[in-house]
Enzyme design. Structure first.
Site, PDB file in Angstrom:
ATOM      1  CG  ASP A   1      -0.284   0.019   2.522  1.00 22.56           C
ATOM      2  OD1 ASP A   1       0.893  -0.367   2.589  1.00 22.56           O
ATOM      3  OD2 ASP A   1      -0.926   0.416   3.510  1.00 22.56           O
ATOM      4  CD  GLU A   2       5.028   1.751   3.170  1.00 22.45           C
ATOM      5  OE1 GLU A   2       6.190   1.759   2.704  1.00 22.45           O
ATOM      6  OE2 GLU A   2       4.794   1.500   4.359  1.00 22.45           O
TER       7      GLU A   2
END
Length: 106
Positions: free
Chosen positions: A86-87
């Site tokens: 999710d980064e």
């Protein structure tokens, strides 16, 4: 996916058996479920992104990026997911002029 009834880890296919990677538990494949299993191919060398000091960036895509060493405005780059999914990925650069290396986080 099939999970081990003993320890809960994910099992993998080994011939006609399902094997737990953690505790070694084995059981026969359930033929009804086998139609739903998906196998993946192994990653080949062309998919690997080299980011260590000795990596050869020449021939990689180029971007407009200012070199912190010589202020050249062109650099080769690669992108690698260094954090969790999710980064945003990290971009690794190598100056086309002086060879300096740096990274940028989005």
């Amino acid at each position: 996916m099939q999970f081990c009834p003993d320890c809960g880890s994910m099992m993998h296919a080994d011939g006609e058996q399902m094997v737990c990677s953690s505790c070694g538990y084995t059981e026969g494949k359930d033929e009804e479920l086998a139609a739903d299993y998906v196998s993946t191919q192994e990653q080949d060398e062309s998919d690997v992104i080299e980011t260590e000091e000795g990596a050869n960036f020449e021939g990689k895509p180029k971007a407009e990026a200012i070199c912190p060493e010589c202020e050249n405005d062109q650099a080769w780059y690669t992108i690698k997911q260094t954090g969790s999914a999710d980064e945003p990925p990290t971009r690794f650069f190598k100056c086309t002029e002086c060879g300096a290396r740096w990274r940028e986080y989005a």
